[in-house]
Design a protein around this motif. Structure first.
Motif, PDB file in Angstrom:
ATOM      1  N   GLY A 283       0.783  -1.225   0.000  1.00  0.00           N
ATOM      2  CA  GLY A 283       0.000   0.000   0.000  1.00  0.00           C
ATOM      3  C   GLY A 283       0.816   1.277   0.000  1.00  0.00           C
ATOM      4  O   GLY A 283       0.258   2.359   0.121  1.00  0.00           O
ATOM      5  N   PHE A 284       2.128   1.177  -0.125  1.00  0.00           N
ATOM      6  CA  PHE A 284       2.975   2.358  -0.138  1.00  0.00           C
ATOM      7  C   PHE A 284       2.968   2.996  -1.521  1.00  0.00           C
ATOM      8  O   PHE A 284       2.905   2.313  -2.533  1.00  0.00           O
ATOM      9  N   GLU A 285       3.057   4.321  -1.546  1.00  0.00           N
ATOM     10  CA  GLU A 285       3.211   5.079  -2.786  1.00  0.00           C
ATOM     11  C   GLU A 285       4.558   5.784  -2.717  1.00  0.00           C
ATOM     12  O   GLU A 285       5.057   6.075  -1.641  1.00  0.00           O
ATOM     13  N   PHE A 286       5.108   6.082  -3.886  1.00  0.00           N
ATOM     14  CA  PHE A 286       6.393   6.769  -3.957  1.00  0.00           C
ATOM     15  C   PHE A 286       6.196   8.115  -4.628  1.00  0.00           C
ATOM     16  O   PHE A 286       5.430   8.234  -5.570  1.00  0.00           O
ATOM     17  N   GLN A 287       6.892   9.112  -4.122  1.00  0.00           N
ATOM     18  CA  GLN A 287       6.764  10.459  -4.662  1.00  0.00           C
ATOM     19  C   GLN A 287       8.081  11.196  -4.465  1.00  0.00           C
ATOM     20  O   GLN A 287       8.779  10.971  -3.478  1.00  0.00           O
ATOM     21  N   THR A 288       8.403  12.075  -5.404  1.00  0.00           N
ATOM     22  CA  THR A 288       9.580  12.919  -5.236  1.00  0.00           C
ATOM     23  C   THR A 288       9.133  14.290  -4.738  1.00  0.00           C
ATOM     24  O   THR A 288       7.993  14.710  -4.970  1.00  0.00           O
ATOM     25  N   PHE A 289      10.035  14.975  -4.051  1.00  0.00           N
ATOM     26  CA  PHE A 289       9.761  16.284  -3.482  1.00  0.00           C
ATOM     27  C   PHE A 289      10.926  17.203  -3.822  1.00  0.00           C
ATOM     28  O   PHE A 289      12.081  16.831  -3.608  1.00  0.00           O
ATOM     29  N   GLU A 290      10.614  18.399  -4.331  1.00  0.00           N
ATOM     30  CA  GLU A 290      11.667  19.355  -4.684  1.00  0.00           C
ATOM     31  C   GLU A 290      12.569  19.679  -3.500  1.00  0.00           C
ATOM     32  O   GLU A 290      13.767  19.861  -3.664  1.00  0.00           O
ATOM     33  N   ARG A 291      11.982  19.758  -2.306  1.00  0.00           N
ATOM     34  CA  ARG A 291      12.765  20.113  -1.113  1.00  0.00           C
ATOM     35  C   ARG A 291      13.765  19.029  -0.726  1.00  0.00           C
ATOM     36  O   ARG A 291      14.705  19.281   0.009  1.00  0.00           O
ATOM     37  N   PHE A 292      13.552  17.795  -1.208  1.00  0.00           N
ATOM     38  CA  PHE A 292      14.426  16.673  -0.864  1.00  0.00           C
ATOM     39  C   PHE A 292      14.843  15.957  -2.150  1.00  0.00           C
ATOM     40  O   PHE A 292      14.417  14.834  -2.410  1.00  0.00           O
ATOM     41  N   PRO A 293      15.680  16.599  -2.976  1.00  0.00           N
ATOM     42  CA  PRO A 293      15.974  16.056  -4.306  1.00  0.00           C
ATOM     43  C   PRO A 293      16.728  14.727  -4.304  1.00  0.00           C
ATOM     44  O   PRO A 293      16.658  13.990  -5.285  1.00  0.00           O
ATOM     45  N   LYS A 294      17.415  14.399  -3.249  1.00  0.00           N
ATOM     46  CA  LYS A 294      18.182  13.148  -3.221  1.00  0.00           C
ATOM     47  C   LYS A 294      17.430  12.015  -2.542  1.00  0.00           C
ATOM     48  O   LYS A 294      17.965  10.922  -2.384  1.00  0.00           O
ATOM     49  N   ALA A 295      16.183  12.273  -2.140  1.00  0.00           N
ATOM     50  CA  ALA A 295      15.403  11.261  -1.421  1.00  0.00           C
ATOM     51  C   ALA A 295      14.120  10.939  -2.188  1.00  0.00           C
ATOM     52  O   ALA A 295      13.647  11.719  -2.999  1.00  0.00           O
ATOM     53  N   ILE A 296      13.593   9.771  -1.885  1.00  0.00           N
ATOM     54  CA  ILE A 296      12.291   9.354  -2.407  1.00  0.00           C
ATOM     55  C   ILE A 296      11.328   9.362  -1.227  1.00  0.00           C
ATOM     56  O   ILE A 296      11.639   8.787  -0.169  1.00  0.00           O
TER      57      ILE A 296
END
Length: 95
Positions: free
Chosen positions: A3-16
């Motif tokens: 049930g997990f979703e993955f998303q990128t965030f501009e504030r954390f460019p090196k993390a998922i």
């Protein structure tokens, strides 16, 4: 994945960002695969509010915004945290 979703965030460019319901953790590559960056917490905008104690109460806190950590929210938080850590160890979470 559980049930997990993955998303990128501009504030954390090196993390998922890994999300499920209103919970979030940030993952980064580590020597043994993916690892959790910092805290796991309640999604609050584009960031997370970790579980903290403030004025004798447990809350999920991001800057000046806080959400009361009710027993139900703490249970959901612990389930998210446990499932994520289990998957990162390469095991299947319990259902």
């Amino acid at each position: 994945m559980a049930g997990f979703e993955f998303q990128t965030f501009e504030r954390f460019p090196k993390a998922i960002g890994v999300l499920r319901d209103e919970w979030i953790a940030f993952l980064v590559p580590g020597p043994d695969g993916l690892q959790i960056l910092g805290n796991i917490g309640r999604r609050m905008g584009e960031s997370l509010g970790p579980l903290v104690e403030r004025s004798g109460r447990k809350v999920f806190l991001h800057k000046e915004e806080s959400i009361e950590a009710t027993p139900e929210l703490i249970e959901d938080y612990e389930r998210f945290r446990g499932d994520l850590k289990t998957i990162l160890r390469g095991e299947a979470p319990e259902n």
